[in-house]
Design an enzyme around this catalytic site. Structure first.
Site, PDB file in Angstrom:
ATOM      1  N   HIS A  16       0.600  -1.104  -0.082  1.00 29.25           N
ATOM      2  CA  HIS A  16       0.192   0.055   0.076  1.00 29.25           C
ATOM      3  C   HIS A  16       1.199   1.294  -0.089  1.00 29.25           C
ATOM      4  CE1 HIS A  16       0.784  -1.252   4.027  1.00 29.25           C
ATOM      5  NE2 HIS A  16       0.892  -0.030   4.664  1.00 29.25           N
ATOM      6  N   CYS A  72       8.047  -1.207  -1.727  1.00 30.41           N
ATOM      7  CA  CYS A  72       7.125  -1.280  -0.291  1.00 30.41           C
ATOM      8  C   CYS A  72       7.475   0.552  -0.193  1.00 30.41           C
ATOM      9  CB  CYS A  72       7.640  -1.838   0.819  1.00 30.41           C
ATOM     10  SG  CYS A  72       9.144  -1.956   1.328  1.00 30.41           S
ATOM     11  N   GLY A  73       7.132   0.933   1.271  1.00 28.95           N
ATOM     12  CA  GLY A  73       7.860   2.829   1.239  1.00 28.95           C
ATOM     13  C   GLY A  73       9.163   2.384   1.396  1.00 28.95           C
ATOM     14  N   HIS A 105      27.129  -6.920 -11.878  1.00 28.48           N
ATOM     15  CA  HIS A 105      28.379  -8.016 -10.899  1.00 28.48           C
ATOM     16  C   HIS A 105      26.871  -8.704 -10.329  1.00 28.48           C
ATOM     17  CE1 HIS A 105      31.129  -4.387 -10.480  1.00 28.48           C
ATOM     18  NE2 HIS A 105      31.125  -5.338 -11.978  1.00 28.48           N
ATOM     19  N   ARG A 139      34.988 -13.236 -13.790  1.00 33.03           N
ATOM     20  CA  ARG A 139      34.359 -13.779 -12.102  1.00 33.03           C
ATOM     21  C   ARG A 139      33.056 -13.631 -11.582  1.00 33.03           C
ATOM     22  NH1 ARG A 139      36.111  -8.135 -13.205  1.00 33.03           N
ATOM     23  NH2 ARG A 139      35.362  -6.528 -11.259  1.00 33.03           N
TER      24      ARG A 139
END
Length: 153
Positions: A16, A72-73, A105, A139
């Site tokens: 929300h 989200c917030g 990465h 890598r």
């Protein structure tokens, strides 16, 4: 993650605290030609962010999408919820360099935003960078493999 995940489908979910930014990012993605799997929520009524992080993780595991966007917030809770799933590599970002590096990465397959911490234009810019950046491999491959296959505690 299934090999047959649709390459042009992006799952999106948020609680929300982020439903307005989620709607804006969904529209942005659709405007770029992506199919968006909207997993909710779509209003200000209080909901629990882990439910939405888990729903997105399931959608990726089931092959309904190959990448995701979580909100989200603060972005913290929902990214923690998503990262509890071994096939998810969710990066909480707030600027374009992190959006690029999480792909190059870490081969992040989910990007998270804190709707109370990032503006809409910056979120769109970060999302664009995330989607346009490839994993470098090399890598980094060995390290990313360890993220999906952690040792027993």
């Amino acid at each position: 993650m299934p090999e047959n995940a649709p390459q042009n489908t992006i799952a999106i979910a948020g609680d929300h605290g982020a439903f307005e930014l989620k709607a804006l990012l969904k529209e942005h993605l659709e405007g770029q030609g992506f199919t968006v799997l909207d997993l909710g929520t779509n209003g200000p009524a209080s909901v629990d962010y882990p439910d939405f992080g888990n729903a997105l993780a399931k959608a990726l595991a089931d092959g309904q999408a190959d990448r995701g966007v979580l909100l989200c917030g603060s972005g913290i809770g929902i990214s923690i919820a998503a990262n509890r799933h071994a096939h998810i590599r969710c990066a909480l970002v707030s600027e374009p360099l992190s959006a690029r590096l999480c792909r190059e990465h870490n081969n992040a397959n989910v990007i998270a935003f804190g709707a109370r911490l990032i503006g809409p234009e910056l979120a769109k810019e970060c999302l664009n960078v995330f989607l346009a950046t490839a994993f470098e491999g090399g890598r980094h491959e060995r390290r990313v493999d360890k993220l999906s296959n952690p040792p027993a505690c």
